[in-house]
Design a protein around this motif. Sequence first.
Motif, PDB file in Angstrom:
ATOM      1  N   UNK A   1       0.921  -1.131  -0.002  1.00 32.63           N
ATOM      2  CA  UNK A   1      -0.118  -0.151   0.153  1.00 32.63           C
ATOM      3  C   UNK A   1       0.935   1.233  -0.118  1.00 32.63           C
ATOM      4  N   UNK A   2       1.488   1.725  -1.230  1.00 33.62           N
ATOM      5  CA  UNK A   2       2.340   2.514  -1.203  1.00 33.62           C
ATOM      6  C   UNK A   2       1.840   4.027  -0.679  1.00 33.62           C
ATOM      7  N   UNK A   3       0.757   4.211  -0.484  1.00 35.67           N
ATOM      8  CA  UNK A   3      -0.028   5.319   0.035  1.00 35.67           C
ATOM      9  C   UNK A   3      -0.688   5.244   1.373  1.00 35.67           C
TER      10      UNK A   3
ATOM     11  N   UNK B   1      -4.319  11.864  -5.721  1.00 41.17           N
ATOM     12  CA  UNK B   1      -4.066  10.712  -4.822  1.00 41.17           C
ATOM     13  C   UNK B   1      -2.997  11.277  -3.773  1.00 41.17           C
ATOM     14  N   UNK B   2      -3.501  11.082  -2.618  1.00 40.61           N
ATOM     15  CA  UNK B   2      -2.590  11.680  -1.439  1.00 40.61           C
ATOM     16  C   UNK B   2      -2.163  10.553  -0.527  1.00 40.61           C
ATOM     17  N   UNK B   3      -0.901  10.514  -0.198  1.00 41.24           N
ATOM     18  CA  UNK B   3      -0.466   9.438   0.875  1.00 41.24           C
ATOM     19  C   UNK B   3      -1.162   9.667   2.423  1.00 41.24           C
ATOM     20  N   UNK B   4      -1.509   8.766   2.928  1.00 40.38           N
ATOM     21  CA  UNK B   4      -2.112   8.830   4.356  1.00 40.38           C
ATOM     22  C   UNK B   4      -1.001   9.297   5.206  1.00 40.38           C
ATOM     23  N   UNK B   5      -1.466  10.189   6.141  1.00 43.31           N
ATOM     24  CA  UNK B   5      -0.289  10.595   7.114  1.00 43.31           C
ATOM     25  C   UNK B   5       0.544  11.669   6.655  1.00 43.31           C
ATOM     26  N   UNK B   6       0.443  12.434   5.516  1.00 38.21           N
ATOM     27  CA  UNK B   6       1.304  13.453   5.205  1.00 38.21           C
ATOM     28  C   UNK B   6       1.263  14.458   6.395  1.00 38.21           C
TER      29      UNK B   6
ATOM     30  N   UNK C   1      10.703  19.578   3.310  1.00 37.63           N
ATOM     31  CA  UNK C   1       9.253  19.237   3.485  1.00 37.63           C
ATOM     32  C   UNK C   1       8.540  19.151   2.007  1.00 37.63           C
ATOM     33  N   UNK C   2       8.936  20.042   1.270  1.00 46.58           N
ATOM     34  CA  UNK C   2       8.524  19.901  -0.411  1.00 46.58           C
ATOM     35  C   UNK C   2       8.966  18.382  -0.847  1.00 46.58           C
ATOM     36  N   UNK C   3       9.954  17.783  -0.678  1.00 45.43           N
ATOM     37  CA  UNK C   3      10.195  16.501  -1.255  1.00 45.43           C
ATOM     38  C   UNK C   3       9.263  15.557  -0.370  1.00 45.43           C
TER      39      UNK C   3
ATOM     40  N   UNK D   1       6.578  13.561  -2.611  1.00 44.52           N
ATOM     41  CA  UNK D   1       6.681  12.067  -2.791  1.00 44.52           C
ATOM     42  C   UNK D   1       5.162  11.276  -2.343  1.00 44.52           C
ATOM     43  N   UNK D   2       4.266  11.955  -1.803  1.00 40.44           N
ATOM     44  CA  UNK D   2       2.999  11.526  -1.411  1.00 40.44           C
ATOM     45  C   UNK D   2       1.883  11.881  -1.968  1.00 40.44           C
TER      46      UNK D   2
END
Length: 153
Positions: free
Chosen positions: A38-40, A60-65, A77-79, A83-84
């Motif tokens: 689960x990449x995100x 699509x946005x990663x959980x817990x950004x 922080x940008x990176x 990445x998410x």
Amino acid sequence: MERPSAEQQWQSRTGPQLGTWKLQSFTDEDLATGQKTDLFGAHPSGYLSYGPDGRMSAILVKEGRKPPDTLVPTDAERVDLYSGLIAYAGTYSIEGDKVSHHIDTSWNQSWTGTTQVRQFRIDGNALYIKTLPAKNPMTGKESSAVLVWIKVE
């Protein structure tokens, strides 16, 4: 791959795909090892929209950004935020069980101007999308992903 004709685009502007879908899961399979990830995260967020005008958009946005500490993120922080994230928009066409996303703009400039072909099926209020085998833009590995979306009512 050729762009669909005006007639093909018009035909894809009706149907059960129309509307907005909320992301429920995003599971990637490494084709070399069979490992599923689960990449995100277990609970990613995002939306996919198909309009009657033949346009589509996806985010699509990663959980817990983690939000940046200030309004202007640091480079680190940008990176982390980048990445998410997966985001793109363009037009779409449908042929059989395949939907083609003709990308006009994207978070990853290497996708801009490309066509991303996906297998799909709709079962009740769920949309299942499977990516065709390709290098994953997040990992660089040959993979295929399954995304499950729920219709926003």
